[in-house]
Design a protein around this motif. Sequence first.
Motif, PDB file in Angstrom:
ATOM      1  N   ILE A  41      10.198 -27.938   4.984  1.00 43.77           N
ATOM      2  CA  ILE A  41       9.269 -26.930   4.604  1.00 43.77           C
ATOM      3  C   ILE A  41       8.089 -27.799   3.849  1.00 43.77           C
ATOM      4  O   ILE A  41       6.867 -27.342   4.303  1.00 43.77           O
ATOM      5  N   ASN A  42       8.348 -28.829   3.091  1.00 45.45           N
ATOM      6  CA  ASN A  42       7.189 -29.522   2.625  1.00 45.45           C
ATOM      7  C   ASN A  42       6.319 -30.247   3.639  1.00 45.45           C
ATOM      8  O   ASN A  42       4.951 -30.266   3.333  1.00 45.45           O
ATOM      9  N   ALA A  43       6.980 -30.554   4.591  1.00 39.07           N
ATOM     10  CA  ALA A  43       6.109 -31.105   5.772  1.00 39.07           C
ATOM     11  C   ALA A  43       4.994 -30.174   6.357  1.00 39.07           C
ATOM     12  O   ALA A  43       4.058 -30.761   6.852  1.00 39.07           O
ATOM     13  N   VAL A  44       5.734 -28.966   6.592  1.00 35.93           N
ATOM     14  CA  VAL A  44       4.855 -28.093   7.204  1.00 35.93           C
ATOM     15  C   VAL A  44       3.536 -27.725   6.448  1.00 35.93           C
ATOM     16  O   VAL A  44       2.671 -27.720   6.793  1.00 35.93           O
ATOM     17  N   GLN A  45       3.861 -27.808   5.118  1.00 34.42           N
ATOM     18  CA  GLN A  45       2.741 -27.572   4.291  1.00 34.42           C
ATOM     19  C   GLN A  45       1.782 -28.815   4.581  1.00 34.42           C
ATOM     20  O   GLN A  45       0.415 -28.579   4.400  1.00 34.42           O
ATOM     21  N   SER A  46       2.422 -29.952   4.616  1.00 41.00           N
ATOM     22  CA  SER A  46       1.405 -31.017   4.562  1.00 41.00           C
ATOM     23  C   SER A  46       0.675 -31.247   5.601  1.00 41.00           C
ATOM     24  O   SER A  46      -0.620 -31.631   5.878  1.00 41.00           O
ATOM     25  N   GLN A  47       1.418 -30.971   6.999  1.00 41.42           N
ATOM     26  CA  GLN A  47       0.760 -30.628   8.130  1.00 41.42           C
ATOM     27  C   GLN A  47      -0.476 -29.632   8.271  1.00 41.42           C
ATOM     28  O   GLN A  47      -1.426 -29.951   8.741  1.00 41.42           O
ATOM     29  N   ASN A  48      -0.259 -28.530   7.773  1.00 45.87           N
ATOM     30  CA  ASN A  48      -1.254 -27.557   7.529  1.00 45.87           C
ATOM     31  C   ASN A  48      -2.498 -27.958   6.783  1.00 45.87           C
ATOM     32  O   ASN A  48      -3.565 -27.646   7.255  1.00 45.87           O
ATOM     33  N   LEU A  49      -2.228 -28.613   5.874  1.00 49.56           N
ATOM     34  CA  LEU A  49      -3.388 -29.362   5.104  1.00 49.56           C
ATOM     35  C   LEU A  49      -4.271 -30.288   6.072  1.00 49.56           C
ATOM     36  O   LEU A  49      -5.292 -30.269   5.826  1.00 49.56           O
ATOM     37  N   ARG A  50      -3.555 -31.147   6.844  1.00 48.50           N
ATOM     38  CA  ARG A  50      -4.258 -32.123   7.685  1.00 48.50           C
ATOM     39  C   ARG A  50      -5.054 -31.213   8.835  1.00 48.50           C
ATOM     40  O   ARG A  50      -5.887 -31.962   9.411  1.00 48.50           O
ATOM     41  N   TYR A  51      -4.737 -29.920   8.895  1.00 46.13           N
ATOM     42  CA  TYR A  51      -5.236 -29.204   9.991  1.00 46.13           C
ATOM     43  C   TYR A  51      -6.927 -28.964   9.251  1.00 46.13           C
ATOM     44  O   TYR A  51      -7.735 -28.392  10.105  1.00 46.13           O
ATOM     45  N   ALA A  52      -6.794 -28.850   8.051  1.00 44.13           N
ATOM     46  CA  ALA A  52      -7.959 -28.151   7.436  1.00 44.13           C
ATOM     47  C   ALA A  52      -9.295 -28.478   7.824  1.00 44.13           C
ATOM     48  O   ALA A  52     -10.042 -27.577   7.789  1.00 44.13           O
ATOM     49  N   TRP A  53      -9.700 -29.517   8.145  1.00 47.96           N
ATOM     50  CA  TRP A  53     -11.146 -30.089   8.486  1.00 47.96           C
ATOM     51  C   TRP A  53     -11.478 -29.477   9.729  1.00 47.96           C
ATOM     52  O   TRP A  53     -12.831 -29.009   9.849  1.00 47.96           O
ATOM     53  N   LEU A  54     -10.656 -29.025  10.715  1.00 51.40           N
ATOM     54  CA  LEU A  54     -10.964 -28.557  11.875  1.00 51.40           C
ATOM     55  C   LEU A  54     -11.517 -26.964  11.688  1.00 51.40           C
ATOM     56  O   LEU A  54     -11.886 -26.339  12.475  1.00 51.40           O
ATOM     57  N   ASN A  55     -11.375 -26.490  10.310  1.00 49.42           N
ATOM     58  CA  ASN A  55     -11.774 -25.140  10.114  1.00 49.42           C
ATOM     59  C   ASN A  55     -12.878 -25.158   9.474  1.00 49.42           C
ATOM     60  O   ASN A  55     -13.493 -23.920   8.876  1.00 49.42           O
ATOM     61  N   SER A  56     -13.787 -26.179   9.410  1.00 47.19           N
ATOM     62  CA  SER A  56     -15.121 -26.309   8.494  1.00 47.19           C
ATOM     63  C   SER A  56     -16.096 -25.258   8.909  1.00 47.19           C
ATOM     64  O   SER A  56     -16.793 -25.317   8.366  1.00 47.19           O
ATOM     65  N   ALA A  57     -16.156 -25.023  10.187  1.00 50.78           N
ATOM     66  CA  ALA A  57     -16.984 -24.023  10.748  1.00 50.78           C
ATOM     67  C   ALA A  57     -16.779 -22.702  10.371  1.00 50.78           C
ATOM     68  O   ALA A  57     -17.530 -21.725  10.595  1.00 50.78           O
ATOM     69  N   VAL A  58     -15.500 -22.266   9.933  1.00 47.90           N
ATOM     70  CA  VAL A  58     -15.489 -20.731   9.798  1.00 47.90           C
ATOM     71  C   VAL A  58     -15.095 -20.108   8.368  1.00 47.90           C
ATOM     72  O   VAL A  58     -14.669 -19.188   8.142  1.00 47.90           O
ATOM     73  N   THR A  59     -15.204 -21.213   7.433  1.00 45.62           N
ATOM     74  CA  THR A  59     -14.988 -20.861   6.015  1.00 45.62           C
ATOM     75  C   THR A  59     -15.811 -21.659   5.034  1.00 45.62           C
ATOM     76  O   THR A  59     -16.177 -22.728   5.408  1.00 45.62           O
TER      77      THR A  59
END
Length: 732
Positions: A41-59
Amino acid sequence: MIRLGLRLAVTGGRAAIARLALVGGAVALGVALLLAVFAGINAVQSQNLRYAWLNSAVTEAATGTEAADAAGWALREDYFAGRRMARVDVAVTGPDSPVPPGMTRLPAPGEYYVSPALASLLASTPADQLGDRFPGRQVGVIGDAGLASPDSLIAVVGRTPQEVAGIIGATKITRIVSVSPQDCSGCYVGVGSDGITLILSVVAAALLFPLLMFIGTATRLAAARREQRFAAMRLVGATPRQITLIATVESTLAAAAGTLLGFALFPLLRLGLDRITFTGERFFLGDLSLTWFNVLLVGAGVPLGAAVAARAALRRVRITPLGVARRVTPRPPRAWRLLPVAAGLCELAWFIDRRPRTTNGQTEAYLGGIFLTMIGLVVAGPYLTMAGSRVLARLARRPATLIAGRRLADDPRAGFRAVSGLMLALFVTSVATGVITSIVAYRGETPVGTATYDNLSIGWYPDHGGKLPAADTPIPAGLTTTPGVRDVLVVRYQGIVGNLPTGAIGCADLTRHPDLGQCPPGAQVGAVYADLSRPDFGSDVYEASPMTLAQLPSLPVNSFVVLTDGSRAALEHSRTLLESTFPDGRFPSTENEWRSDFARTLVQFQRLADVVIVASLVIAGCSLAVSLAGGINERKRPFALLRLTGVRLAELRRVITLESAVPLLAVSAVAIAAGFTAAALFLRSQLDYDLKPPGLSYYVLVGLGLAVSLGLIASTMPLLRRVTGPQQARND
């Protein structure tokens, strides 16, 4: 009293030591698995945070300061060999442009950064299949901070501001998003962490149920002898509360020792967790970590749960001293025990055509119904066992069958207790397999070799910001002569015409490739989807287009569809050629590639379910073995007397086998039926799908579980000879 309970637990002979070892071992296994679930569960959250920068154009969600210079930004999805790949085209507008994590600077025009996994592919793949998609030269490798997984395929390509501005969906950014996609509005790149966290939470509950049942079963080992000991203590003045405390100290001690051992086993288990792709991509080992809350919850909660289970398991020690000697047959279970199961299934059925609109409402509705059904199965188990025992006694033609039937009817709760863990494991197996198999059947991958798998299409969609190519846009040079390419079809854009698809193609083209579908009789032009996917979800006949053959050449291009033989070389060379020719639009893909992302996630859930099932079966098997061994030990004197009266050992073995096999098979059938019923109700309510039959792996897994259980029953037979000798017939 606590000190006395500890002394009795440790110095109570070999039986006490064996009981401590069994409970401790079960708890250690369960704790290690629970910690693995929390780490996941913690790894899912950490992995999701690593995706964050790819959303820089939509938020606008971000932390840190805003950069002085904006950067051109265009994120698109690409594929290679069926694997998803992210490509970000960027344009530097000044020395202070925002830089994504894992990189020291943005690439200039003619440069690009790639992830380590993509760098390996570039080095091992012909350039005309992959490398030619990226103009210029590689100048760096993206660090782990910018990667969701060690296997992530990401490229950041430097372009000029004018080139980036011409890409579909391009924008300018001044900040890099650094919050989880779950917590920002508009973010679409990332993992559905809520759903995965929910599934992993169900996994934890599915492991905890059989674990606590096993602790209760092991606690009952030699219960009759311990009750006599507790009765003697009552006669010398011990109070019921003191007896209860002593009875729970032993299990709590074993659970505490097992918890410590489980924490010691977790680092070893963690080394293999990074190979299990819960989300479709592997985790970094460092992301599989535990929080202090996880440690405290498991470290304190498991021993506490063991204490509660022990108190419930040995509640009979609170009877009076004479009550131990004056036991009577307990009242038989009543039919009302079937009501909780029926209530759980009815709750799931009620939501058909009444699906809650919110995610939280759906979670509460469906998860509540499934958990109520699980609890109902445990409540109904003794009644089902009693019903099976009566049938067994009624059909008895041999003494062993009659004895087994009467024994089960005398105490069906004890007979069910041995197989309760297996019942829950089979229920969880059936629900998970039924749901996942059905969803894959409706939305899974297209089989290799079918038309939609072999077709590669690149399309333009005006309603999504795409600019249509001119009517005279030629097919890219060299595409039709690529080895493995069977044909290249041009789909024209006919616009919005009622409810028809926006593409149009000559019926003669479809006639050459009947596997793509056909026009209605008499039609010259068919109305099709841009990628030539089948109309109406499976129909072979397209609707006629209002366009004529003479009008087709003047219509703008909607898509190019490349028909290949399905080989990787043909697909990837064609894809690279199309991307190089049309670098500003959506990248080409096969229908199977975008469908397979969802199917691949479901496969990961199936693997996760298999892990849970195997662990549950192991715990259930241990519970069965302990229960059988305990039952034989407690009945050694009656069995010894039967042998003295002439009953053969083979007959006693039949008694033990029937006593165990009848409830095992009865509750297994009910658990499987309840599991598939719950899965069918969920599918119909949530997705409007019908339940599809499971694959071969399900039957193998269930058969293996039952075979191992029957093998455990057979493994207790040598014990029967040792404990039923003439010396056991004497009074204690």
